[in-house]
Design a protein around this motif. Structure first.
Motif, PDB file in Angstrom:
ATOM      1  N   PHE A 192       0.834  -1.161  -0.017  1.00  0.00           N
ATOM      2  CA  PHE A 192       0.001  -0.053   0.044  1.00  0.00           C
ATOM      3  C   PHE A 192       0.772   1.338  -0.003  1.00  0.00           C
ATOM      4  O   PHE A 192       0.531   2.160  -0.693  1.00  0.00           O
ATOM      5  N   ALA A 193       2.003   1.177   0.835  1.00  0.00           N
ATOM      6  CA  ALA A 193       2.662   2.429   0.861  1.00  0.00           C
ATOM      7  C   ALA A 193       3.486   2.510  -0.581  1.00  0.00           C
ATOM      8  O   ALA A 193       3.790   3.766  -1.011  1.00  0.00           O
ATOM      9  N   ASP A 194       3.888   1.637  -1.031  1.00  0.00           N
ATOM     10  CA  ASP A 194       4.381   1.669  -2.600  1.00  0.00           C
ATOM     11  C   ASP A 194       3.367   2.082  -3.577  1.00  0.00           C
ATOM     12  O   ASP A 194       3.882   3.154  -4.225  1.00  0.00           O
ATOM     13  N   TRP A 195       2.141   1.887  -3.421  1.00  0.00           N
ATOM     14  CA  TRP A 195       1.252   2.448  -4.276  1.00  0.00           C
ATOM     15  C   TRP A 195       0.856   3.929  -4.189  1.00  0.00           C
ATOM     16  O   TRP A 195       0.902   4.441  -4.951  1.00  0.00           O
ATOM     17  N   LEU A 196       1.140   4.125  -2.752  1.00  0.00           N
ATOM     18  CA  LEU A 196       0.935   5.680  -2.255  1.00  0.00           C
ATOM     19  C   LEU A 196       2.167   6.323  -2.820  1.00  0.00           C
ATOM     20  O   LEU A 196       2.003   7.476  -3.554  1.00  0.00           O
ATOM     21  N   ASP A 197       3.444   5.761  -3.031  1.00  0.00           N
ATOM     22  CA  ASP A 197       4.578   6.563  -3.542  1.00  0.00           C
ATOM     23  C   ASP A 197       4.306   6.875  -4.860  1.00  0.00           C
ATOM     24  O   ASP A 197       4.873   7.861  -5.482  1.00  0.00           O
ATOM     25  N   ARG A 198       3.937   5.659  -5.557  1.00  0.00           N
ATOM     26  CA  ARG A 198       3.705   5.896  -7.092  1.00  0.00           C
ATOM     27  C   ARG A 198       2.738   7.049  -7.367  1.00  0.00           C
ATOM     28  O   ARG A 198       2.671   7.411  -8.709  1.00  0.00           O
ATOM     29  N   HIS A 199       1.592   7.080  -6.631  1.00  0.00           N
ATOM     30  CA  HIS A 199       0.210   7.847  -7.376  1.00  0.00           C
ATOM     31  C   HIS A 199      -0.018   8.972  -6.513  1.00  0.00           C
ATOM     32  O   HIS A 199      -0.788   9.590  -6.990  1.00  0.00           O
ATOM     33  N   ALA A 200       0.354   9.253  -5.213  1.00  0.00           N
ATOM     34  CA  ALA A 200       0.256  10.426  -4.365  1.00  0.00           C
ATOM     35  C   ALA A 200       1.088  11.769  -5.177  1.00  0.00           C
ATOM     36  O   ALA A 200       1.930  11.558  -5.722  1.00  0.00           O
ATOM     37  N   THR A 201       0.342  12.634  -5.274  1.00  0.00           N
ATOM     38  CA  THR A 201       0.941  14.138  -5.549  1.00  0.00           C
ATOM     39  C   THR A 201       1.194  14.922  -4.377  1.00  0.00           C
ATOM     40  O   THR A 201       0.182  15.083  -3.703  1.00  0.00           O
TER      41      THR A 201
ATOM     42  N   GLY B 103       0.161   7.622   6.598  1.00  0.00           N
ATOM     43  CA  GLY B 103       1.312   8.330   7.080  1.00  0.00           C
ATOM     44  C   GLY B 103       2.565   7.616   6.695  1.00  0.00           C
ATOM     45  O   GLY B 103       3.789   8.144   6.851  1.00  0.00           O
ATOM     46  N   ARG B 104       2.584   6.315   6.044  1.00  0.00           N
ATOM     47  CA  ARG B 104       3.736   5.857   5.574  1.00  0.00           C
ATOM     48  C   ARG B 104       4.244   6.207   4.337  1.00  0.00           C
ATOM     49  O   ARG B 104       5.306   5.869   3.779  1.00  0.00           O
ATOM     50  N   ALA B 105       3.549   7.085   3.485  1.00  0.00           N
ATOM     51  CA  ALA B 105       4.027   7.340   2.326  1.00  0.00           C
ATOM     52  C   ALA B 105       5.331   8.141   2.494  1.00  0.00           C
ATOM     53  O   ALA B 105       5.547   8.931   3.434  1.00  0.00           O
ATOM     54  N   ARG B 106       5.884   8.265   1.324  1.00  0.00           N
ATOM     55  CA  ARG B 106       7.332   9.247   1.402  1.00  0.00           C
ATOM     56  C   ARG B 106       6.986  10.680   1.349  1.00  0.00           C
ATOM     57  O   ARG B 106       7.397  11.398   2.080  1.00  0.00           O
ATOM     58  N   LEU B 107       5.811  10.975   0.685  1.00  0.00           N
ATOM     59  CA  LEU B 107       5.402  12.383   0.936  1.00  0.00           C
ATOM     60  C   LEU B 107       4.870  12.683   2.020  1.00  0.00           C
ATOM     61  O   LEU B 107       4.016  11.833   2.857  1.00  0.00           O
ATOM     62  N   GLY B 108       4.884  13.828   2.810  1.00  0.00           N
ATOM     63  CA  GLY B 108       3.987  14.236   3.823  1.00  0.00           C
ATOM     64  C   GLY B 108       2.788  14.742   3.728  1.00  0.00           C
ATOM     65  O   GLY B 108       1.860  14.503   4.485  1.00  0.00           O
ATOM     66  N   ASP B 109       2.831  15.756   2.746  1.00  0.00           N
ATOM     67  CA  ASP B 109       1.563  16.462   2.380  1.00  0.00           C
ATOM     68  C   ASP B 109       1.093  15.991   1.113  1.00  0.00           C
ATOM     69  O   ASP B 109       1.972  16.530   0.160  1.00  0.00           O
ATOM     70  N   TYR B 110      -0.119  15.364   0.800  1.00  0.00           N
ATOM     71  CA  TYR B 110      -0.065  14.994  -0.586  1.00  0.00           C
ATOM     72  C   TYR B 110      -1.548  14.729  -0.826  1.00  0.00           C
ATOM     73  O   TYR B 110      -2.585  14.813   0.207  1.00  0.00           O
ATOM     74  N   LEU B 111      -1.968  14.710  -2.049  1.00  0.00           N
ATOM     75  CA  LEU B 111      -3.358  14.188  -2.347  1.00  0.00           C
ATOM     76  C   LEU B 111      -3.320  12.836  -3.089  1.00  0.00           C
ATOM     77  O   LEU B 111      -2.512  12.429  -3.967  1.00  0.00           O
ATOM     78  N   ILE B 112      -4.251  11.787  -2.709  1.00  0.00           N
ATOM     79  CA  ILE B 112      -4.230  10.480  -3.467  1.00  0.00           C
ATOM     80  C   ILE B 112      -5.678  10.202  -3.763  1.00  0.00           C
ATOM     81  O   ILE B 112      -6.763  10.452  -2.908  1.00  0.00           O
ATOM     82  N   ASP B 113      -5.955   9.907  -5.235  1.00  0.00           N
ATOM     83  CA  ASP B 113      -7.231   9.782  -5.542  1.00  0.00           C
ATOM     84  C   ASP B 113      -7.455   7.999  -5.339  1.00  0.00           C
ATOM     85  O   ASP B 113      -6.691   7.321  -5.677  1.00  0.00           O
ATOM     86  N   LEU B 114      -8.561   7.630  -4.417  1.00  0.00           N
ATOM     87  CA  LEU B 114      -8.528   6.386  -4.081  1.00  0.00           C
ATOM     88  C   LEU B 114      -9.501   5.507  -5.284  1.00  0.00           C
ATOM     89  O   LEU B 114      -9.323   4.110  -5.142  1.00  0.00           O
ATOM     90  N   ARG B 115      -9.550   6.227  -6.258  1.00  0.00           N
ATOM     91  CA  ARG B 115     -10.262   5.440  -7.449  1.00  0.00           C
ATOM     92  C   ARG B 115      -9.241   5.129  -8.350  1.00  0.00           C
ATOM     93  O   ARG B 115      -9.532   4.175  -9.254  1.00  0.00           O
ATOM     94  N   ARG B 116      -7.886   5.441  -8.101  1.00  0.00           N
ATOM     95  CA  ARG B 116      -6.778   4.805  -9.087  1.00  0.00           C
ATOM     96  C   ARG B 116      -6.624   3.347  -8.782  1.00  0.00           C
ATOM     97  O   ARG B 116      -6.783   2.855  -7.754  1.00  0.00           O
ATOM     98  N   GLY B 117      -6.162   2.638 -10.031  1.00  0.00           N
ATOM     99  CA  GLY B 117      -6.044   1.412 -10.132  1.00  0.00           C
ATOM    100  C   GLY B 117      -4.807   0.879  -9.185  1.00  0.00           C
ATOM    101  O   GLY B 117      -3.914   1.569  -8.726  1.00  0.00           O
ATOM    102  N   GLY B 118      -4.566  -0.409  -8.972  1.00  0.00           N
ATOM    103  CA  GLY B 118      -3.462  -0.733  -8.089  1.00  0.00           C
ATOM    104  C   GLY B 118      -3.617  -2.329  -7.939  1.00  0.00           C
ATOM    105  O   GLY B 118      -4.337  -3.074  -8.597  1.00  0.00           O
TER     106      GLY B 118
END
Length: 466
Positions: free
Chosen positions: A48-57, A396-411
């Motif tokens: 999940f953290a890897d998915w956040l790191d790839r898709h969070a902005t 909170g495990r994402a590399r970014l601290g302040d970010y937006l993540i669309d939960l509808r993105r694939g994974g």
């Protein structure tokens, strides 16, 4: 201007202020946060953290400056009629400022023209008139807001709105909507009477009599305490009936030939909504109203009526619990037990389908201004990182601290399964006990049932009152 932290604050409870506590028998409860802990979902935290790191902005939290970091929101929002902007704690300057930034993007880049807030209708009218250019001072207008919103962040928001409107024609101005019925304001009473006198003078004696029955007992806050805590349900019932009759009289007057000819000194739509919000206060403050989530039905109705009246796309700022699009959820505020609720976001999703988009805001740690129920008023609390039982901890495990993540993105499968599984998010209201942090919770049937996207902030600072 300063806030008088009057003794009435200690009388208010989570039930009175936010309508998020159990009030009647027969509700279906979940167990505590462990029943929907993020850690019980299928898959690994690393995936999940890897998915956040790839898709969070990344996002910036200051409301000022260029808005290019929010460009990914365009795909999330698409053609939405209403976008809910949540927050996990009312008492943070940082979350409010980020929501201001998002509202700026929706207005400046996507053409939204109403910013609605978890604010009472009557005080919202004062703020709306300020942002449209009347002579009111910003601090005076904000001084009529709900006590927790008399803040520097709210001042910044309405001052920006007024500046945005400068020189724009009426049809292109951004409006402020108080989309709630928490409190009443004298303005509602005054303008209902003026409207009736202008368009239906024969009904004026009865309208005045009803307004007398429903008159404010002291300040709006004192009136709230009087109605919700000093009256029995039998004593509230005739007040609800009087408010319902008043709304019917005002609505009929607004549909009269005199109102259609434009003779009224008060806009007929304003008069009807003054009376409707007054009815909402009295209905939602009754025992039956609390049990039936009536307050949130009024919130959804006010947003719907406003969209029909103006045609505007609306950004609606409120607590994550009110904004979440789930049909039902369980909320938990110690010391009250968890209770199942159907709140405004779920009603809006049922009405608008994909036309309602829910964006929640969560944080990892920081300081929060709360404790409004404690004698002497609120104070700043240090809030630790979230318990592993919360989805916030995984975010909170994402590399970014302040970010937006669309939960509808694939994974990958394990990420999709997690997003389609239950989630608990931390949520704070008007009281907080750090020792019970993991029990301040919003339990969702699934991440994606609750939110289309999430904004994550690593560190928050407390609300700055004015």
């Amino acid at each position: 201007m300063s806030i008088d932290h009057a003794p009435y604050l200690s009388t208010l409870s989570r039930r009175g202020l936010f309508g998020l506590a159990a009030a009647a028998a027969g509700t279906t409860l979940l167990r505590g946060p462990q029943a929907t802990a993020a850690g019980t979902a299928v898959g690994t935290e690393d995936a999940f953290a890897d998915w956040l790191d790839r898709h969070a902005t990344p996002v910036r939290t200051s409301p000022r400056g260029p808005l290019d970091d929010l460009t990914p929101l365009r795909r999330t929002v698409r053609d939405a009629v209403v976008v809910g902007l949540g927050e996990s704690a009312h008492g943070t300057h940082t979350q409010f400022a980020l929501k201001h930034r998002v509202a700026r993007y929706l207005v400046e880049e996507l053409g939204f023209r109403t910013i609605a807030w978890e604010e009472s209708w009557g005080s919202g009218v004062v703020l709306d008139r300020y942002v449209r250019g009347d002579g009111t001072d910003a601090r005076s207008a904000v001084g009529q807001a709900l006590f927790m919103l008399r803040s520097q962040a709210m001042l910044d928001l309405v001052r920006w709105m007024r500046e945005f409107n400068r020189g724009r024609p009426d049809w292109d101005q951004v409006r402020f909507l108080g989309a709630d019925v928490l409190e009443l304001r004298a303005l509602q009473y005054d303008e209902i009477e003026r409207f009736t006198a202008a368009v239906a003078p024969a009904r004026l004696p009865r309208v005045r009599a009803l307004l007398g029955v429903l008159a404010l007992r002291g300040t709006p806050q004192e009136h709230l305490v009087w109605y919700k805590y000093r009256l029995t349900e039998d004593e509230r019932r005739p007040l609800v009936a009087a408010a319902r009759e008043l709304h019917e009289l005002v609505r009929d007057a607004a549909e009269s030939r005199a109102a259609r000819r434009g003779r009224a000194a008060v806009d007929p739509d304003d008069a009807v909504l003054h009376a409707y919000a007054l009815l909402g206060f009295y209905e939602s403050g009754s025992a039956a109203g609390i049990a039936d989530d009536v307050r949130d039905r009024y919130v959804a109705d006010l947003l719907t009526f406003w969209h029909e009246r103006t045609g505007h796309r609306i950004a609606y700022g409120a607590a994550n619990a009110h904004v979440a699009a789930a049909e039902e959820m369980v909320v938990e505020f110690p010391p009250d037990p968890p209770v199942r609720r159907r709140l405004a976001g779920g009603l809006l999703r049922a009405r608008y389908g994909a036309g309602y988009v829910a964006v929640g805001t969560v944080f990892d740690h920081g300081t929060v201004l709360t404790g409004w129920e404690v004698d002497g008023g609120p104070r700043v609390y240090a809030v630790p990182p979230p318990s592993p039982s919360f989805a916030d901890a995984l975010l909170g495990r994402a590399r970014l601290g302040d970010y937006l993540i669309d939960l509808r993105r694939g994974g990958p499968t394990e990420v999709r399964d997690r997003l389609d599984g239950p989630a608990s998010l931390r949520i704070m209201s008007s009281a907080y006990d750090p020792a019970r942090d993991e029990h301040y919770a919003q339990h969702l049937p699934s991440w994606r049932a609750g939110f289309d996207a999430l904004l994550h902030v690593r560190t928050v600072a407390a609300t700055q009152l004015v």
